[in-house]
Design a protein around this motif. Structure first.
Motif, PDB file in Angstrom:
ATOM      1  N   GLY A   2       0.798  -1.207   0.000  1.00  0.00           N
ATOM      2  CA  GLY A   2       0.000   0.000   0.000  1.00  0.00           C
ATOM      3  C   GLY A   2       0.836   1.264   0.000  1.00  0.00           C
ATOM      4  O   GLY A   2       2.057   1.226   0.168  1.00  0.00           O
ATOM      5  N   THR A   3       0.149   2.390  -0.176  1.00  0.00           N
ATOM      6  CA  THR A   3       0.820   3.679  -0.163  1.00  0.00           C
ATOM      7  C   THR A   3       1.277   4.018   1.251  1.00  0.00           C
ATOM      8  O   THR A   3       0.545   3.805   2.217  1.00  0.00           O
ATOM      9  CB  THR A   3      -0.138   4.769  -0.674  1.00  0.00           C
ATOM     10  OG1 THR A   3      -0.593   4.417  -1.983  1.00  0.00           O
ATOM     11  CG2 THR A   3       0.553   6.110  -0.727  1.00  0.00           C
ATOM     12  N   LYS A   4       2.500   4.524   1.378  1.00  0.00           N
ATOM     13  CA  LYS A   4       3.010   4.892   2.696  1.00  0.00           C
ATOM     14  C   LYS A   4       2.181   6.033   3.270  1.00  0.00           C
ATOM     15  O   LYS A   4       1.749   6.927   2.546  1.00  0.00           O
ATOM     16  CB  LYS A   4       4.480   5.304   2.601  1.00  0.00           C
ATOM     17  CG  LYS A   4       5.421   4.151   2.289  1.00  0.00           C
ATOM     18  CD  LYS A   4       6.865   4.633   2.208  1.00  0.00           C
ATOM     19  CE  LYS A   4       7.391   5.050   3.557  1.00  0.00           C
ATOM     20  NZ  LYS A   4       7.497   3.918   4.498  1.00  0.00           N
ATOM     21  N   LYS A   6       1.084   9.475   5.316  1.00  0.00           N
ATOM     22  CA  LYS A   6       1.611  10.838   5.301  1.00  0.00           C
ATOM     23  C   LYS A   6       1.450  11.481   6.673  1.00  0.00           C
ATOM     24  O   LYS A   6       0.614  11.069   7.483  1.00  0.00           O
ATOM     25  CB  LYS A   6       0.873  11.698   4.272  1.00  0.00           C
ATOM     26  CG  LYS A   6       1.153  11.381   2.819  1.00  0.00           C
ATOM     27  CD  LYS A   6       0.386  12.346   1.920  1.00  0.00           C
ATOM     28  CE  LYS A   6       0.732  12.170   0.454  1.00  0.00           C
ATOM     29  NZ  LYS A   6      -0.005  13.123  -0.411  1.00  0.00           N
ATOM     30  N   ARG A  24       5.772  12.892   3.306  1.00  0.00           N
ATOM     31  CA  ARG A  24       5.934  11.440   3.250  1.00  0.00           C
ATOM     32  C   ARG A  24       7.425  11.116   3.281  1.00  0.00           C
ATOM     33  O   ARG A  24       8.203  11.658   2.490  1.00  0.00           O
ATOM     34  CB  ARG A  24       5.281  10.857   2.002  1.00  0.00           C
ATOM     35  CG  ARG A  24       5.501   9.346   1.836  1.00  0.00           C
ATOM     36  CD  ARG A  24       4.737   8.811   0.633  1.00  0.00           C
ATOM     37  NE  ARG A  24       3.313   8.753   0.912  1.00  0.00           N
ATOM     38  CZ  ARG A  24       2.365   8.967   0.014  1.00  0.00           C
ATOM     39  NH1 ARG A  24       2.696   9.294  -1.230  1.00  0.00           N
ATOM     40  NH2 ARG A  24       1.089   8.876   0.341  1.00  0.00           N
TER      41      ARG A  24
END
Length: 272
Positions: A2-4, A6, A24
């Motif tokens: 998944g997207t890291k 923020k 990020r």
């Protein structure tokens, strides 16, 4: 994968969280700062194009000679154009501090600024209370992790900081007791020419400096930039105030604003 997540920096306006920018941290320790830019990018020739992303990135170029840290600004437009400028000025492993950008905010009422946080995101609000109808301004500074941000309290501005793996991010913020303009403005200092789709444009810039700007010198620059932001805001209002309807509304709302009590300083937020 998944997207890291923020870290989102924002304020409360009209009862809702509004995002100013987000950060990020990448797996290699680089840092990306996503500026909540206006929906459209204005060119000097009067053209405007929709902005897809406005990002500032800190890259650790450890294999360069000498090893250095590069700050890159990237603006991606809907038409496919990529605008880049950079600032290269620190030897990796040495103490450093730099201003990334300074911002006088427009009105944060548009839906574009509503914070859309995800479950794993971290949210940092500069103030725990609604900012009201004043004009918010702020400076984003990045330093090495060893610098104590308490030094920035000398500016007289609110100081908010967050430490990442290799960098420390400091936000110095305040208010102008004047109504926000419908368009804000941002200022940043870069040491390379602007590149649009890889082609250099604009005037020559000073030579690259790999030295360090001391926090004391940075405080002077922040003071000067705060004055420039205030002057720019005043000039924009003056340019519109010739229109009678705008002038009447501006005077009425400014009187209401100035009749409000000053924003209190919460005891848990250091100011000086």
């Amino acid at each position: 994968m998944g997207t890291k997540p923020k870290t989102r920096f924002g304020v409360i306006f009209e009862g809702a969280k509004r995002e100013l920018f987000s950060v990020r941290e990448l797996d290699n320790g680089d840092l990306s700062i996503f500026f909540k830019a206006p929906p459209f990018y204005d060119f000097l020739d009067g053209r405007s194009e929709k902005t897809l992303e406005h990002r500032y990135s800190f890259h650790r170029s450890l294999n360069s000679t000498p090893p250095a840290i590069t700050l890159m600004r990237t603006v991606a437009l809907e038409g496919g154009q990529i605008i880049r400028t950079s600032q290269l000025r620190w030897r990796a492993g040495e103490s450093f501090s730099t201003m990334v950008f300074a911002r006088a905010c427009p009105t944060l009422r548009p839906e574009h600024y509503i914070m859309k946080e995800r479950p794993k995101d971290t949210v940092i609000l500069l103030y725990p209370i609604d900012i009201g109808r004043t004009t918010l301004f702020y400076h984003v500074v990045v330093t090495d992790t060893s610098l104590d941000p308490v030094i920035f309290r000398r500016s007289g501005l609110w100081v908010t900081s967050e430490t990442f793996g290799h960098f420390k991010l400091v936000v110095l913020s305040g208010f102008f007791l004047i109504l926000p303009f419908h368009r804000g403005f941002v200022s940043h200092a870069m040491t390379s020419k602007m590149r649009v789709d890889g082609q250099e444009i604009g005037a020559d810039l000073p030579p690259i400096d790999l030295g360090n700007v001391s926090p004391e010198r940075l405080l002077i620059d922040i003071g000067r930039m705060t004055t420039l932001l205030a002057e720019g805001l005043a000039e924009r209002h003056i340019s519109y105030i010739r229109e009678q309807r705008y002038a009447e509304r501006f005077v009425t709302e400014t009187r209401q604003l100035l009749s409000l009590r000053p924003v209190p300083t919460p005891p848990d937020l250091p100011r000086r």
